[in-house]
Design a protein around this motif. Structure first.
Motif, PDB file in Angstrom:
ATOM      1  N   THR B  43       0.854  -1.191   0.000  1.00  0.00           N
ATOM      2  CA  THR B  43       0.000   0.000   0.000  1.00  0.00           C
ATOM      3  C   THR B  43       0.889   1.240   0.000  1.00  0.00           C
ATOM      4  OG1 THR B  43      -0.169   0.104   2.416  1.00  0.00           O
ATOM      5  CG2 THR B  43      -1.859  -1.154   1.288  1.00  0.00           C
ATOM      6  N   THR B  57       3.938   0.705   2.478  1.00  0.00           N
ATOM      7  CA  THR B  57       3.888  -0.370   3.468  1.00  0.00           C
ATOM      8  C   THR B  57       3.836  -1.682   2.693  1.00  0.00           C
ATOM      9  OG1 THR B  57       2.670   1.074   4.965  1.00  0.00           O
ATOM     10  CG2 THR B  57       2.676  -1.262   5.492  1.00  0.00           C
ATOM     11  N   ARG B  95      -3.784  -2.955   9.908  1.00  0.00           N
ATOM     12  CA  ARG B  95      -5.180  -3.135   9.512  1.00  0.00           C
ATOM     13  C   ARG B  95      -5.281  -3.206   7.999  1.00  0.00           C
ATOM     14  NH1 ARG B  95      -5.486  -3.698  14.183  1.00  0.00           N
ATOM     15  NH2 ARG B  95      -7.064  -2.974  15.662  1.00  0.00           N
ATOM     16  N   GLU B  96      -6.268  -3.960   7.517  1.00  0.00           N
ATOM     17  CA  GLU B  96      -6.649  -3.858   6.116  1.00  0.00           C
ATOM     18  C   GLU B  96      -8.169  -3.944   6.004  1.00  0.00           C
ATOM     19  OE1 GLU B  96      -5.999  -7.052   3.224  1.00  0.00           O
ATOM     20  OE2 GLU B  96      -5.100  -8.265   4.788  1.00  0.00           O
ATOM     21  N   GLY B 161      -4.858  -4.639   1.223  1.00  0.00           N
ATOM     22  CA  GLY B 161      -3.494  -4.805   1.718  1.00  0.00           C
ATOM     23  C   GLY B 161      -3.331  -4.005   2.995  1.00  0.00           C
ATOM     24  N   VAL B 162      -2.161  -4.187   3.625  1.00  0.00           N
ATOM     25  CA  VAL B 162      -1.944  -3.771   5.009  1.00  0.00           C
ATOM     26  C   VAL B 162      -1.443  -2.330   5.127  1.00  0.00           C
ATOM     27  CG1 VAL B 162      -0.494  -4.237   7.026  1.00  0.00           C
ATOM     28  CG2 VAL B 162      -1.502  -6.135   5.742  1.00  0.00           C
ATOM     29  N   ALA B 163      -2.057  -1.564   6.038  1.00  0.00           N
ATOM     30  CA  ALA B 163      -1.496  -0.303   6.521  1.00  0.00           C
ATOM     31  C   ALA B 163      -1.024  -0.557   7.952  1.00  0.00           C
ATOM     32  CB  ALA B 163      -2.545   0.803   6.508  1.00  0.00           C
ATOM     33  N   ALA B 164       0.085   0.047   8.350  1.00  0.00           N
ATOM     34  CA  ALA B 164       0.625  -0.220   9.690  1.00  0.00           C
ATOM     35  C   ALA B 164       1.345   0.995  10.250  1.00  0.00           C
ATOM     36  CB  ALA B 164       1.588  -1.418   9.631  1.00  0.00           C
TER      37      ALA B 164
END
Lengths: 172, 172
Positions: B43, B57, B95-96, B161-164
């Motif tokens: 992402t 990310t 989170r995604e 997809g993942v944000a962190a």
């Protein structure tokens, strides 16, 4: 003279179905950077594991004419199966998540929590000096939330970019 | 002989801060595809508009040694400012969002709605033949939800997809 719809620069959400093989994403992105088209947001996910097919959801801003050109060029790439401009279908759902970290003690902290409640954001981390909120929604809602949080002591934001599907039972 | 932690292949979440200029994303992705490293999820978001800096990310699966090599190679790219392996910090949130479309009439439809309630997924589109749920969470939760929905008539899935972000007040 008034602007016609053809002149209107606005975000278009493209759903691009591709073979899930090395290098496909690089080629799709290369097509954009090579020709100076912008990418506002990009997400990738497998759609049918057994068939090695992935979906790229890409948001690009442009006039309808430019976006039509982009679509035609994407369709010429060999690993691309199908390109749908969801924005033009006017019949889709879109969501993204933002993680929003804010400094916060005292009154600004309380204000940040109040605003988060109004936006239905979830508090997922809290220390004495910071808060992290999770907000899921359309991009415009996410952007509003970030702007409202900014003067309260925004530390950082991580957004996923947009995922989108057509409404109703079809596979797009 | 037991596997040591060094042998363990697992997902690593890398937070990569880059100049927001054309071609950067293509170079980062090219580094992965050129060397055969896999990308599980990717992402991109702007972090400081005024400074033209973006955050990528990226989730990649590998042993710690391989992921350490990837990090070193990313750090050699000129537009890359900083690479943090959040997984190794053991102190982050991720989170995604998934949009999950299911066929549904009769009993399977009711069962899909029951499961969605248990996962705290939101119903965001409904026709007589289909439902779309929005689920925000860690990737493992999202994958469980998709697997439970599959036998009930999964039509399609779109994941962001993942944000962190790191927990606590720092900027990572």
């Amino acid at each position: 003279m008034n602007a016609t719809p053809d002149d209107l620069v606005r975000p278009h959400i493209m759903s691009i179905v591709v073979d899930n093989e090395p290098g496909v994403l690089a080629r799709v992105i290369g097509l954009f950077s090579g020709r100076g088209y912008n990418i506002d947001s990009l997400t990738v996910s497998e759609i049918q594991h057994e068939m090695h097919v992935s979906r790229i959801t890409l948001v690009t801003s442009g006039t309808e004419q430019v976006v039509q050109q982009i679509k035609a060029q994407l369709e010429k790439l060999v690993p691309v199966h199908r390109v749908v401009n969801l924005t033009l279908t006017n019949n889709y759902v879109q969501r993204e998540v933002a993680l929003v970290k804010v400094k916060g003690r005292g009154e600004p902290r309380i204000e940040a929590m109040r605003i988060a409640t109004a936006f239905e954001a979830k508090l997922i981390d809290a220390t004495t000096e910071s808060l992290i909120f999770e907000l899921t929604g359309r991009s415009t809602k996410v952007e509003q939330f970030i702007e409202v949080m900014r003067p309260l002591g925004l530390i950082n934001v991580c957004r996923t970019g947009v995922a989108a599907l057509s409404r109703g039972p079809d596979k797009i």
